[in-house]
Design a protein around this motif. Sequence first.
Motif, PDB file in Angstrom:
ATOM      1  N   SER A  39       0.854  -1.188   0.000  1.00 30.58           N
ATOM      2  CA  SER A  39       0.000   0.000   0.000  1.00 30.58           C
ATOM      3  C   SER A  39       0.885   1.231   0.000  1.00 30.58           C
ATOM      4  O   SER A  39       2.103   1.119   0.080  1.00 30.58           O
ATOM      5  CB  SER A  39      -0.916   0.016   1.241  1.00 30.58           C
ATOM      6  OG  SER A  39      -0.139   0.136   2.422  1.00 30.58           O
ATOM      7  N   ALA A  49      -4.672   1.162  -1.065  1.00 28.45           N
ATOM      8  CA  ALA A  49      -4.238  -0.007  -1.821  1.00 28.45           C
ATOM      9  C   ALA A  49      -4.104   0.464  -3.259  1.00 28.45           C
ATOM     10  O   ALA A  49      -5.007   1.124  -3.790  1.00 28.45           O
ATOM     11  CB  ALA A  49      -5.259  -1.125  -1.707  1.00 28.45           C
ATOM     12  N   VAL A  50      -2.978   0.163  -3.878  1.00 30.49           N
ATOM     13  CA  VAL A  50      -2.703   0.666  -5.221  1.00 30.49           C
ATOM     14  C   VAL A  50      -2.077  -0.418  -6.082  1.00 30.49           C
ATOM     15  O   VAL A  50      -1.624  -1.447  -5.581  1.00 30.49           O
ATOM     16  CB  VAL A  50      -1.745   1.882  -5.173  1.00 30.49           C
ATOM     17  CG1 VAL A  50      -2.406   3.066  -4.495  1.00 30.49           C
ATOM     18  CG2 VAL A  50      -0.437   1.533  -4.488  1.00 30.49           C
ATOM     19  N   THR A  51      -2.043  -0.138  -7.364  1.00 27.71           N
ATOM     20  CA  THR A  51      -1.306  -0.960  -8.303  1.00 27.71           C
ATOM     21  C   THR A  51      -0.415  -0.042  -9.124  1.00 27.71           C
ATOM     22  O   THR A  51      -0.820   1.082  -9.446  1.00 27.71           O
ATOM     23  CB  THR A  51      -2.257  -1.781  -9.207  1.00 27.71           C
ATOM     24  OG1 THR A  51      -1.484  -2.650 -10.025  1.00 27.71           O
ATOM     25  CG2 THR A  51      -3.122  -0.897 -10.075  1.00 27.71           C
ATOM     26  N   ARG A  53       1.289   1.437 -12.311  1.00 24.90           N
ATOM     27  CA  ARG A  53       0.965   1.544 -13.732  1.00 24.90           C
ATOM     28  C   ARG A  53       2.219   1.747 -14.566  1.00 24.90           C
ATOM     29  O   ARG A  53       2.285   1.304 -15.699  1.00 24.90           O
ATOM     30  CB  ARG A  53       0.000   2.703 -13.974  1.00 24.90           C
ATOM     31  CG  ARG A  53      -1.278   2.602 -13.181  1.00 24.90           C
ATOM     32  CD  ARG A  53      -1.967   1.308 -13.420  1.00 24.90           C
ATOM     33  NE  ARG A  53      -3.106   1.543 -14.286  1.00 24.90           N
ATOM     34  CZ  ARG A  53      -3.801   0.594 -14.854  1.00 24.90           C
ATOM     35  NH1 ARG A  53      -3.483  -0.643 -14.649  1.00 24.90           N
ATOM     36  NH2 ARG A  53      -4.809   0.869 -15.619  1.00 24.90           N
ATOM     37  N   LEU A  65      -6.748   0.920  -6.235  1.00 25.57           N
ATOM     38  CA  LEU A  65      -7.472  -0.330  -6.448  1.00 25.57           C
ATOM     39  C   LEU A  65      -8.955  -0.135  -6.207  1.00 25.57           C
ATOM     40  O   LEU A  65      -9.783  -0.777  -6.843  1.00 25.57           O
ATOM     41  CB  LEU A  65      -6.925  -1.431  -5.542  1.00 25.57           C
ATOM     42  CG  LEU A  65      -5.554  -1.983  -5.926  1.00 25.57           C
ATOM     43  CD1 LEU A  65      -5.132  -3.080  -4.967  1.00 25.57           C
ATOM     44  CD2 LEU A  65      -5.553  -2.502  -7.351  1.00 25.57           C
ATOM     45  N   SER A  66      -9.302   0.747  -5.276  1.00 24.93           N
ATOM     46  CA  SER A  66     -10.703   1.047  -4.989  1.00 24.93           C
ATOM     47  C   SER A  66     -10.928   2.548  -5.102  1.00 24.93           C
ATOM     48  O   SER A  66     -10.699   3.293  -4.159  1.00 24.93           O
ATOM     49  CB  SER A  66     -11.086   0.574  -3.585  1.00 24.93           C
ATOM     50  OG  SER A  66     -12.388   1.029  -3.256  1.00 24.93           O
ATOM     51  N   LYS A  67     -11.382   2.980  -6.282  1.00 26.31           N
ATOM     52  CA  LYS A  67     -11.661   4.414  -6.464  1.00 26.31           C
ATOM     53  C   LYS A  67     -12.796   4.852  -5.545  1.00 26.31           C
ATOM     54  O   LYS A  67     -12.792   5.960  -5.024  1.00 26.31           O
ATOM     55  CB  LYS A  67     -11.983   4.701  -7.919  1.00 26.31           C
ATOM     56  CG  LYS A  67     -10.762   4.569  -8.820  1.00 26.31           C
ATOM     57  CD  LYS A  67     -11.099   4.895 -10.251  1.00 26.31           C
ATOM     58  CE  LYS A  67      -9.885   4.787 -11.133  1.00 26.31           C
ATOM     59  NZ  LYS A  67      -9.571   3.452 -11.549  1.00 26.31           N
TER      60      LYS A  67
END
Length: 86
Positions: A39, A49-51, A53, A65-67
């Motif tokens: 995170s 929580a991210v991914t 790019r 991950l959760s807009k």
Amino acid sequence: MINLTDTQVEAQLCNISYQGFAVRLLEGQDPFELAQMQSVTITGIGEFAVTARWRRDGKIGLAFLSKRGARPLLDAYFARTGEFPI
């Protein structure tokens, strides 16, 4: 702060929008595998929580991950700063 599996890495927020944000790694930071990222904590906003790019020139572009979960925290941040993304 980038929260990895077993440690944390300090980073500077470059830009932010409702879709995601970019961070700049501080000079001297050891490279790490993006798969270790758990995170990201942004001071004054919260933990997300991210991914990843993209990654280039010492910067990492991240998407939420959760807009839906990020939206209330971002709304409060943008209202507090008076700066809204275009």
